[in-house]
Design a protein around this motif. Structure first.
Motif, mmCIF file in Angstrom:
data_model
loop_
_atom_site.group_PDB
_atom_site.id
_atom_site.type_symbol
_atom_site.label_atom_id
_atom_site.label_comp_id
_atom_site.label_asym_id
_atom_site.label_seq_id
_atom_site.Cartn_x
_atom_site.Cartn_y
_atom_site.Cartn_z
ATOM 1 N N PHE A 130 0.827 -1.205 0.000
ATOM 2 C CA PHE A 130 0.000 0.000 0.000
ATOM 3 C C PHE A 130 0.862 1.255 0.000
ATOM 4 O O PHE A 130 0.640 2.173 -0.796
ATOM 5 C CB PHE A 130 -0.926 -0.004 1.216
ATOM 6 C CG PHE A 130 -1.763 1.237 1.348
ATOM 7 C CD1 PHE A 130 -2.937 1.385 0.622
ATOM 8 C CD2 PHE A 130 -1.377 2.272 2.191
ATOM 9 C CE1 PHE A 130 -3.714 2.536 0.733
ATOM 10 C CE2 PHE A 130 -2.145 3.426 2.316
ATOM 11 C CZ PHE A 130 -3.310 3.556 1.573
ATOM 12 N N ALA A 165 -4.372 5.942 6.492
ATOM 13 C CA ALA A 165 -5.190 5.150 5.574
ATOM 14 C C ALA A 165 -4.676 3.721 5.496
ATOM 15 O O ALA A 165 -5.461 2.763 5.448
ATOM 16 C CB ALA A 165 -5.195 5.787 4.185
ATOM 17 N N TYR A 211 -6.865 0.564 6.396
ATOM 18 C CA TYR A 211 -7.182 -0.302 5.262
ATOM 19 C C TYR A 211 -6.766 -1.751 5.495
ATOM 20 O O TYR A 211 -7.501 -2.689 5.166
ATOM 21 C CB TYR A 211 -6.513 0.248 4.003
ATOM 22 C CG TYR A 211 -6.775 -0.532 2.733
ATOM 23 C CD1 TYR A 211 -7.994 -1.162 2.506
ATOM 24 C CD2 TYR A 211 -5.806 -0.613 1.748
ATOM 25 C CE1 TYR A 211 -8.231 -1.859 1.329
ATOM 26 C CE2 TYR A 211 -6.032 -1.309 0.569
ATOM 27 C CZ TYR A 211 -7.237 -1.928 0.365
ATOM 28 O OH TYR A 211 -7.461 -2.621 -0.798
ATOM 29 N N VAL A 212 -5.574 -1.961 6.074
ATOM 30 C CA VAL A 212 -5.069 -3.329 6.167
ATOM 31 C C VAL A 212 -5.249 -3.944 7.563
ATOM 32 O O VAL A 212 -6.133 -4.788 7.746
ATOM 33 C CB VAL A 212 -3.599 -3.415 5.692
ATOM 34 C CG1 VAL A 212 -3.125 -4.867 5.696
ATOM 35 C CG2 VAL A 212 -3.462 -2.831 4.288
ATOM 36 N N LEU A 265 -8.966 -3.691 9.103
ATOM 37 C CA LEU A 265 -9.954 -4.538 8.430
ATOM 38 C C LEU A 265 -9.635 -6.023 8.581
ATOM 39 O O LEU A 265 -10.503 -6.875 8.355
ATOM 40 C CB LEU A 265 -10.045 -4.171 6.950
ATOM 41 C CG LEU A 265 -10.552 -2.759 6.634
ATOM 42 C CD1 LEU A 265 -10.748 -2.585 5.130
ATOM 43 C CD2 LEU A 265 -11.869 -2.469 7.366
ATOM 44 N N GLY A 303 -14.571 -3.853 -2.715
ATOM 45 C CA GLY A 303 -13.183 -3.885 -2.272
ATOM 46 C C GLY A 303 -12.221 -4.026 -3.432
ATOM 47 O O GLY A 303 -11.163 -3.378 -3.469
ATOM 48 N N PHE A 349 -12.180 -0.724 -5.266
ATOM 49 C CA PHE A 349 -11.464 0.289 -4.501
ATOM 50 C C PHE A 349 -9.958 0.170 -4.720
ATOM 51 O O PHE A 349 -9.275 1.172 -4.970
ATOM 52 C CB PHE A 349 -11.781 0.148 -3.011
ATOM 53 C CG PHE A 349 -10.950 1.030 -2.120
ATOM 54 C CD1 PHE A 349 -11.187 2.396 -2.050
ATOM 55 C CD2 PHE A 349 -9.913 0.502 -1.361
ATOM 56 C CE1 PHE A 349 -10.405 3.219 -1.237
ATOM 57 C CE2 PHE A 349 -9.139 1.314 -0.538
ATOM 58 C CZ PHE A 349 -9.385 2.668 -0.485
ATOM 59 N N GLU A 350 -9.447 -1.054 -4.645
ATOM 60 C CA GLU A 350 -8.006 -1.224 -4.843
ATOM 61 C C GLU A 350 -7.607 -0.908 -6.282
ATOM 62 O O GLU A 350 -6.541 -0.361 -6.541
ATOM 63 C CB GLU A 350 -7.599 -2.657 -4.482
ATOM 64 C CG GLU A 350 -6.109 -2.799 -4.162
ATOM 65 C CD GLU A 350 -5.401 -3.751 -5.092
ATOM 66 O OE1 GLU A 350 -4.163 -3.833 -5.034
ATOM 67 O OE2 GLU A 350 -6.080 -4.407 -5.902
ATOM 68 N N LEU A 357 -7.248 2.752 -6.484
ATOM 69 C CA LEU A 357 -5.977 3.177 -5.893
ATOM 70 C C LEU A 357 -4.845 3.024 -6.906
ATOM 71 O O LEU A 357 -4.020 3.935 -7.079
ATOM 72 C CB LEU A 357 -5.662 2.352 -4.645
ATOM 73 C CG LEU A 357 -6.450 2.645 -3.369
ATOM 74 C CD1 LEU A 357 -5.977 1.715 -2.257
ATOM 75 C CD2 LEU A 357 -6.274 4.100 -2.936
ATOM 76 N N ASP A 383 -7.709 -7.786 -1.467
ATOM 77 C CA ASP A 383 -8.533 -6.565 -1.475
ATOM 78 C C ASP A 383 -10.012 -6.853 -1.217
ATOM 79 O O ASP A 383 -10.679 -6.135 -0.462
ATOM 80 C CB ASP A 383 -8.348 -5.803 -2.795
ATOM 81 C CG ASP A 383 -8.560 -6.673 -4.025
ATOM 82 O OD1 ASP A 383 -8.911 -7.857 -3.870
ATOM 83 O OD2 ASP A 383 -8.376 -6.172 -5.153
ATOM 84 N N LEU A 402 -10.652 -7.934 2.471
ATOM 85 C CA LEU A 402 -10.549 -6.833 3.427
ATOM 86 C C LEU A 402 -11.870 -6.080 3.591
ATOM 87 O O LEU A 402 -12.119 -5.492 4.638
ATOM 88 C CB LEU A 402 -9.448 -5.863 2.997
ATOM 89 C CG LEU A 402 -8.017 -6.376 3.133
ATOM 90 C CD1 LEU A 402 -7.025 -5.387 2.537
ATOM 91 C CD2 LEU A 402 -7.673 -6.654 4.588
ATOM 92 N N PHE A 403 -12.701 -6.095 2.559
ATOM 93 C CA PHE A 403 -14.005 -5.437 2.656
ATOM 94 C C PHE A 403 -15.095 -6.409 3.105
ATOM 95 O O PHE A 403 -15.999 -6.044 3.860
ATOM 96 C CB PHE A 403 -14.397 -4.815 1.314
ATOM 97 C CG PHE A 403 -13.873 -3.425 1.110
ATOM 98 C CD1 PHE A 403 -12.523 -3.143 1.233
ATOM 99 C CD2 PHE A 403 -14.722 -2.387 0.788
ATOM 100 C CE1 PHE A 403 -12.029 -1.858 1.045
ATOM 101 C CE2 PHE A 403 -14.251 -1.090 0.593
ATOM 102 C CZ PHE A 403 -12.893 -0.830 0.729
#
Length: 268
Positions: free
Chosen positions: A48, A119, A123-124, A127, A218, A221-222, A225, A249, A252-253
């Motif tokens: 990340f 963040a 994020y990691v 979650l 998720g 989202f990645e 990014l 990813d 994680l969501f």
């Protein structure tokens, strides 16, 4: 979309190896599971930060974030979630101090680095916290549901995808792949629930819809990014998949969502 058979083979072999490792770790649990969770957290954080700071940028900040993330996960593993949140608060204090002193010197973009630091923590490792307390049956359920969702999306999309799902965010994802992902996830959840669950099939079907929705968000989202920094993959550790974040990813969501639902509805 054109089908790359070499990529398919690498992706399948990597997926089988990862699946075998996950099954073995979930069967043993204990320290092996914690070590895997900590490794995923560290590698995910490193990838990340590499998206924004480059492969070797801000090493002290990375090490600090990894240490705080490990503190959160270990304390949650020890059934002390309130102390785990203290680690997150400590990260915010450190990020705030970094912003304060850097702003006094350079002013420009001083807050962005502190925001990226926080963040990453949110994020990691944050979650990932449910992985430290969910049972093996529940963890396997979420991980398998997400893996089947991702696999179905990939294979349906590469073979039958003709309509772009969200080209600005992820040009390779198709609406057909998204539908295939949803159908496969719902079917898996119904079958898994019939074998190991206590709720009825309709409840598991709804849960499958929710897991798939969060997993796809998720993933998108990645992708956003990576698109924002013009990077194709978050890393190259997993052949055919990219980096750890590229593989995790969706989980994680989806996993925190399931952990919240699991507090109110009894599926297992």
């Amino acid at each position: 979309m054109p089908v790359d058979h070499a990529t398919d083979i690498r992706r399948t072999l990597t997926g089988v190896l990862l699946g075998a490792i996950i099954l073995a770790v979930l069967a043993v649990r204990g320290w092996p599971l914690l070590c895997v969770i900590l490794a995923v957290s560290a590698l995910g954080l490193w990838e990340f930060f590499s998206l924004f700071w480059g492969p070797r940028g801000r090493i002290p900040s990375r090490i600090c974030a990894i240490a705080l993330g490990w503190g959160m996960l270990i304390l949650s593993w020890m059934h002390r979630p309130q102390d785990a949140l203290v680690c997150l608060g400590a990260g915010f204090v450190l990020a705030s101090m970094s912003f304060l002193f850097r702003w006094d010197v350079i002013e420009e973009d001083a807050f962005s680095s502190s925001g990226i630091f926080m963040a990453g923590l949110a994020y990691v490792p944050l979650l990932l916290l449910p992985a430290t307390y969910l049972s093996s049956v529940k963890l396997l359920f979420v991980l398998a549901a997400v893996a089947i969702s991702d696999t179905a999306a990939y294979f349906v999309g590469t073979r039958f995808g003709h309509h772009k799902l969200w080209p600005r965010v992820s040009p390779n994802k198709s609406s057909e792949g998204a539908v295939g992902s949803l159908v496969a996830c719902v079917l898996f959840c119904i079958i898994y629930g019939a074998c190991l669950g206590t709720a009825n099939w309709f409840a598991f079907a709804l849960l499958g819809v929710a897991i798939n929705a969060f997993a796809q968000v998720g993933d998108l989202f990645e992708s956003a990014l990576k698109r924002s920094v013009n990077v194709k993959d978050s890393g190259h550790l997993l052949p055919g998949h990219g980096g750890v974040l590229d593989r995790a990813d969706s989980v994680l969501f989806a996993m925190p969502m399931f952990a919240v639902v699991d507090q109110w509805f009894f599926f297992f």
